[in-house]
Write a protein that holds these residues in place. Structure first.
Motif, PDB file in Angstrom:
ATOM      1  N   UNK A 112       0.825  -1.211   0.000  1.00  0.00           N
ATOM      2  CA  UNK A 112       0.000   0.000   0.000  1.00  0.00           C
ATOM      3  C   UNK A 112       0.861   1.264   0.000  1.00  0.00           C
ATOM      4  N   UNK A 113       1.809   1.319  -0.942  1.00  0.00           N
ATOM      5  CA  UNK A 113       2.718   2.464  -0.987  1.00  0.00           C
ATOM      6  C   UNK A 113       2.187   3.522  -1.913  1.00  0.00           C
ATOM      7  N   UNK A 114       2.272   4.813  -1.615  1.00  0.00           N
ATOM      8  CA  UNK A 114       2.825   5.300  -0.366  1.00  0.00           C
ATOM      9  C   UNK A 114       1.893   5.015   0.810  1.00  0.00           C
ATOM     10  N   UNK A 115       2.485   4.906   1.957  1.00  0.00           N
ATOM     11  CA  UNK A 115       1.759   4.612   3.185  1.00  0.00           C
ATOM     12  C   UNK A 115       0.603   5.597   3.371  1.00  0.00           C
ATOM     13  N   UNK A 116      -0.509   5.112   3.910  1.00  0.00           N
ATOM     14  CA  UNK A 116      -1.691   5.955   4.101  1.00  0.00           C
ATOM     15  C   UNK A 116      -1.388   7.155   5.006  1.00  0.00           C
ATOM     16  N   UNK A 117      -0.546   6.974   5.998  1.00  0.00           N
ATOM     17  CA  UNK A 117      -0.197   8.090   6.882  1.00  0.00           C
ATOM     18  C   UNK A 117       0.453   9.222   6.092  1.00  0.00           C
ATOM     19  N   UNK A 118       1.392   8.897   5.222  1.00  0.00           N
ATOM     20  CA  UNK A 118       2.037   9.932   4.414  1.00  0.00           C
ATOM     21  C   UNK A 118       1.045  10.557   3.435  1.00  0.00           C
ATOM     22  N   UNK A 119       0.145   9.741   2.887  1.00  0.00           N
ATOM     23  CA  UNK A 119      -0.870  10.290   1.981  1.00  0.00           C
ATOM     24  C   UNK A 119      -1.808  11.243   2.736  1.00  0.00           C
ATOM     25  N   UNK A 120      -2.128  10.916   3.979  1.00  0.00           N
ATOM     26  CA  UNK A 120      -2.968  11.818   4.785  1.00  0.00           C
ATOM     27  C   UNK A 120      -2.233  13.127   5.080  1.00  0.00           C
ATOM     28  N   UNK A 125      -2.077  19.648   0.946  1.00  0.00           N
ATOM     29  CA  UNK A 125      -1.340  20.238  -0.175  1.00  0.00           C
ATOM     30  C   UNK A 125      -1.848  19.732  -1.521  1.00  0.00           C
ATOM     31  N   UNK A 126      -3.056  19.215  -1.554  1.00  0.00           N
ATOM     32  CA  UNK A 126      -3.604  18.593  -2.771  1.00  0.00           C
ATOM     33  C   UNK A 126      -3.619  19.541  -3.968  1.00  0.00           C
ATOM     34  N   UNK A 127      -3.719  20.830  -3.744  1.00  0.00           N
ATOM     35  CA  UNK A 127      -3.748  21.789  -4.860  1.00  0.00           C
ATOM     36  C   UNK A 127      -2.363  22.251  -5.299  1.00  0.00           C
ATOM     37  N   UNK A 128      -1.336  21.792  -4.605  1.00  0.00           N
ATOM     38  CA  UNK A 128       0.029  22.152  -4.983  1.00  0.00           C
ATOM     39  C   UNK A 128       0.359  21.481  -6.317  1.00  0.00           C
ATOM     40  N   UNK A 129       1.050  22.175  -7.223  1.00  0.00           N
ATOM     41  CA  UNK A 129       1.330  21.595  -8.543  1.00  0.00           C
ATOM     42  C   UNK A 129       2.160  20.314  -8.508  1.00  0.00           C
ATOM     43  N   UNK A 130       2.922  20.077  -7.454  1.00  0.00           N
ATOM     44  CA  UNK A 130       3.745  18.868  -7.371  1.00  0.00           C
ATOM     45  C   UNK A 130       3.025  17.685  -6.710  1.00  0.00           C
ATOM     46  N   UNK A 131       1.817  17.929  -6.207  1.00  0.00           N
ATOM     47  CA  UNK A 131       1.046  16.844  -5.585  1.00  0.00           C
ATOM     48  C   UNK A 131       0.611  15.859  -6.674  1.00  0.00           C
ATOM     49  N   UNK A 135      -3.000   9.473  -7.035  1.00  0.00           N
ATOM     50  CA  UNK A 135      -1.931   8.551  -6.622  1.00  0.00           C
ATOM     51  C   UNK A 135      -1.631   8.704  -5.133  1.00  0.00           C
ATOM     52  N   UNK A 136      -1.770   9.923  -4.616  1.00  0.00           N
ATOM     53  CA  UNK A 136      -1.503  10.193  -3.212  1.00  0.00           C
ATOM     54  C   UNK A 136      -2.774  10.401  -2.400  1.00  0.00           C
ATOM     55  N   UNK A 137      -3.926  10.134  -2.959  1.00  0.00           N
ATOM     56  CA  UNK A 137      -5.182  10.295  -2.214  1.00  0.00           C
ATOM     57  C   UNK A 137      -5.248   9.235  -1.117  1.00  0.00           C
ATOM     58  N   UNK A 138      -5.699   9.635   0.074  1.00  0.00           N
ATOM     59  CA  UNK A 138      -5.772   8.665   1.193  1.00  0.00           C
ATOM     60  C   UNK A 138      -6.771   7.546   0.938  1.00  0.00           C
TER      61      UNK A 138
END
Length: 138
Positions: A112-120, A125-131, A135-138
């Motif tokens: 489950x990478x990336x880990x849910x904790x890191x995704x949370x 920062x979901x609107x940041x252009x580098x997000x 793929x990183x949604x919890x």
């Protein structure tokens, strides 16, 4: 480490720079709760555009998020990010940093990478252009 951890560290560094550049904390509301005052006595914010309960709540909210509180919050979040990069056994990473002790079992297993904790942690920062969006949604 990982792309998401590097992303989080960069965002936290940006927030740290803002907190360090701000009027010194702790901040507190004045007696009327219509201004936020820094530790050096300078008015940080005025709630003059608001009225009544909303004014007091807004002033109290700003005061609760003074630079000292923000820095403490960032230190805690960075410790979480670093914990996710730790290793079970003593070892050294490419930069020569020693890792010992417990670590996130999900990260160690690679499931489950990336880990849910890191995704949370990345969610604000979901609107940041580098997000990485979904793929990183919890």
């Amino acid at each position: 480490m990982s792309e998401i951890a590097d992303f989080l560290r960069a965002r936290y560094a940006e927030q740290r720079a803002l907190a360090l550049a701000a009027s010194p904390g702790p901040w507190q509301p004045n007696d009327e709760h219509d201004e936020v005052i820094a530790v050096d006595g300078i008015t940080v914010a005025e709630g003059f555009a608001l009225s009544g309960q909303q004014l007091r709540a807004t002033v109290d909210h700003i005061a609760a998020h003074d630079p000292a509180a923000v820095l403490a919050d960032l230190d805690a979040k960075l410790a979480i990010v670093d914990w996710h990069g730790a290793r079970e056994a003593t070892g050294f990473d490419a930069d020569g940093w020693e890792h010992t002790g417990n670590a996130c079992q999900t990260c160690l297993a690679g499931d489950d990478w990336p880990c849910r904790t890191l995704r949370l942690l990345a969610r604000p920062f979901a609107k940041h252009p580098d997000h990485k969006g979904e793929e990183w949604a919890p």
